[in-house]
Design a protein around this motif. Structure first.
Motif, PDB file in Angstrom:
ATOM      1  N   TYR A   1       7.680  96.370  32.417  1.00 47.64           N
ATOM      2  CA  TYR A   1       6.771  97.263  33.146  1.00 47.64           C
ATOM      3  C   TYR A   1       5.370  96.653  33.226  1.00 47.64           C
ATOM      4  O   TYR A   1       4.726  96.673  34.275  1.00 47.64           O
ATOM      5  N   ALA A   2       4.904  96.088  32.107  1.00 40.31           N
ATOM      6  CA  ALA A   2       3.579  95.461  32.091  1.00 40.31           C
ATOM      7  C   ALA A   2       3.517  94.307  33.080  1.00 40.31           C
ATOM      8  O   ALA A   2       2.520  94.141  33.796  1.00 40.31           O
ATOM      9  N   THR A   3       4.579  93.523  33.162  1.00 39.45           N
ATOM     10  CA  THR A   3       4.641  92.423  34.127  1.00 39.45           C
ATOM     11  C   THR A   3       4.542  92.954  35.546  1.00 39.45           C
ATOM     12  O   THR A   3       3.823  92.397  36.383  1.00 39.45           O
ATOM     13  N   SER A   4       5.232  94.053  35.820  1.00 36.84           N
ATOM     14  CA  SER A   4       5.192  94.638  37.164  1.00 36.84           C
ATOM     15  C   SER A   4       3.797  95.142  37.529  1.00 36.84           C
ATOM     16  O   SER A   4       3.468  95.266  38.699  1.00 36.84           O
ATOM     17  N   ARG A   5       2.972  95.411  36.530  1.00 36.46           N
ATOM     18  CA  ARG A   5       1.598  95.867  36.756  1.00 36.46           C
ATOM     19  C   ARG A   5       0.613  94.697  36.769  1.00 36.46           C
ATOM     20  O   ARG A   5      -0.587  94.890  36.858  1.00 36.46           O
ATOM     21  N   GLY A   6       1.137  93.461  36.622  1.00 35.14           N
ATOM     22  CA  GLY A   6       0.287  92.276  36.703  1.00 35.14           C
ATOM     23  C   GLY A   6      -0.335  91.834  35.391  1.00 35.14           C
ATOM     24  O   GLY A   6      -1.269  91.033  35.382  1.00 35.14           O
ATOM     25  N   VAL A   7       0.172  92.329  34.276  1.00 31.04           N
ATOM     26  CA  VAL A   7      -0.375  91.945  32.975  1.00 31.04           C
ATOM     27  C   VAL A   7       0.149  90.554  32.618  1.00 31.04           C
ATOM     28  O   VAL A   7       1.363  90.339  32.588  1.00 31.04           O
ATOM     29  N   PRO A   8      -0.751  89.605  32.367  1.00 33.94           N
ATOM     30  CA  PRO A   8      -0.300  88.269  31.962  1.00 33.94           C
ATOM     31  C   PRO A   8       0.200  88.288  30.517  1.00 33.94           C
ATOM     32  O   PRO A   8      -0.258  89.109  29.713  1.00 33.94           O
ATOM     33  N   ALA A   9       1.110  87.395  30.192  1.00 40.33           N
ATOM     34  CA  ALA A   9       1.663  87.294  28.825  1.00 40.33           C
ATOM     35  C   ALA A   9       2.079  88.668  28.323  1.00 40.33           C
ATOM     36  O   ALA A   9       1.612  89.149  27.289  1.00 40.33           O
TER      37      ALA A   9
ATOM     38  N   VAL B   1      -7.478 100.307  32.692  1.00 41.55           N
ATOM     39  CA  VAL B   1      -7.844  99.445  33.824  1.00 41.55           C
ATOM     40  C   VAL B   1      -6.665  98.601  34.301  1.00 41.55           C
ATOM     41  O   VAL B   1      -6.414  98.497  35.500  1.00 41.55           O
ATOM     42  N   LEU B   2      -5.924  98.017  33.379  1.00 44.98           N
ATOM     43  CA  LEU B   2      -4.831  97.114  33.760  1.00 44.98           C
ATOM     44  C   LEU B   2      -3.552  97.842  34.187  1.00 44.98           C
ATOM     45  O   LEU B   2      -2.888  97.415  35.134  1.00 44.98           O
ATOM     46  N   MET B   3      -3.215  98.894  33.472  1.00 45.43           N
ATOM     47  CA  MET B   3      -1.926  99.544  33.710  1.00 45.43           C
ATOM     48  C   MET B   3      -1.992 100.716  34.692  1.00 45.43           C
ATOM     49  O   MET B   3      -0.973 101.104  35.255  1.00 45.43           O
ATOM     50  N   HIS B   4      -3.171 101.276  34.890  1.00 46.59           N
ATOM     51  CA  HIS B   4      -3.280 102.480  35.724  1.00 46.59           C
ATOM     52  C   HIS B   4      -4.352 102.326  36.792  1.00 46.59           C
ATOM     53  O   HIS B   4      -5.182 103.209  36.994  1.00 46.59           O
ATOM     54  N   ALA B   5      -4.325 101.195  37.471  1.00 41.54           N
ATOM     55  CA  ALA B   5      -5.309 100.884  38.520  1.00 41.54           C
ATOM     56  C   ALA B   5      -4.984 101.683  39.784  1.00 41.54           C
ATOM     57  O   ALA B   5      -4.468 101.154  40.761  1.00 41.54           O
ATOM     58  N   PHE B   6      -5.311 102.960  39.756  1.00 45.81           N
ATOM     59  CA  PHE B   6      -4.974 103.869  40.858  1.00 45.81           C
ATOM     60  C   PHE B   6      -5.593 103.426  42.175  1.00 45.81           C
ATOM     61  O   PHE B   6      -5.040 103.696  43.242  1.00 45.81           O
ATOM     62  N   TRP B   7      -6.714 102.741  42.116  1.00 49.10           N
ATOM     63  CA  TRP B   7      -7.400 102.296  43.329  1.00 49.10           C
ATOM     64  C   TRP B   7      -6.615 101.242  44.094  1.00 49.10           C
ATOM     65  O   TRP B   7      -6.897 101.006  45.259  1.00 49.10           O
ATOM     66  N   LYS B   8      -5.611 100.652  43.466  1.00 51.44           N
ATOM     67  CA  LYS B   8      -4.767  99.656  44.131  1.00 51.44           C
ATOM     68  C   LYS B   8      -3.555 100.279  44.819  1.00 51.44           C
ATOM     69  O   LYS B   8      -2.887  99.619  45.608  1.00 51.44           O
TER      70      LYS B   8
END
Length: 139
Positions: free
Chosen positions: A33-41, A82-89
């Motif tokens: 899930y974190a990867t799908s949200r763009g979290v590196p590593a 900020v990383l996981m819940h970037a609603f503005w995106k």
């Protein structure tokens, strides 16, 4: 007042400890899930955040430098918001609303953690029912 603060610490810490268990026992799924949200590593990030949640939650719960525990929770909550819940995106209105609620929840919990840090550090051990006094001294 001591008992009220203890009950509050128990209720507050329960959320973070349950989340820590999820991070540390379901690491692969959470990393996906974190990867799908763009979290590196993602795998180290999930494990690291699980450790932050566990350490912060136990510290607040047990009253072992609970001001430090509150700070650890802030360190988890703000980047997660900020990383996981970037609603503005989000372009889908329903997804945007869901992420906005999660973002606001994490920021509200960060605010509560900040207040807890300040309260405990300012009280300088006067709250009682803790195993140690505060690590920080805020006058």
């Amino acid at each position: 007042m001591d008992v009220l603060v203890l009950i509050g610490r128990i209720l507050f810490a329960a959320l973070f400890l349950a989340s820590a268990v999820g991070h540390l026992t379901q690491t692969k799924a959470m990393a996906g899930y974190a990867t799908s949200r763009g979290v590196p590593a993602a795998v180290p990030a999930v494990l690291g955040s699980g450790v932050l949640l566990l350490a912060g939650g136990l510290s607040v719960l047990l009253g072992v430098w609970p001001d430090l525990g509150a700070l650890l929770l802030i360190v988890f909550l703000v980047p997660t918001a900020v990383l996981m819940h970037a609603f503005w995106k989000e372009t889908d209105p329903q997804a945007r609303q869901m992420e906005m609620v999660q973002f606001q929840k994490d920021m509200a919990l960060a605010g509560a953690s900040l207040m807890l840090l300040g309260l405990i550090a300012h009280a300088d051990g006067e709250l009682g029912l803790t195993l140690t006094g505060p690590l920080f001294d805020i006058d």
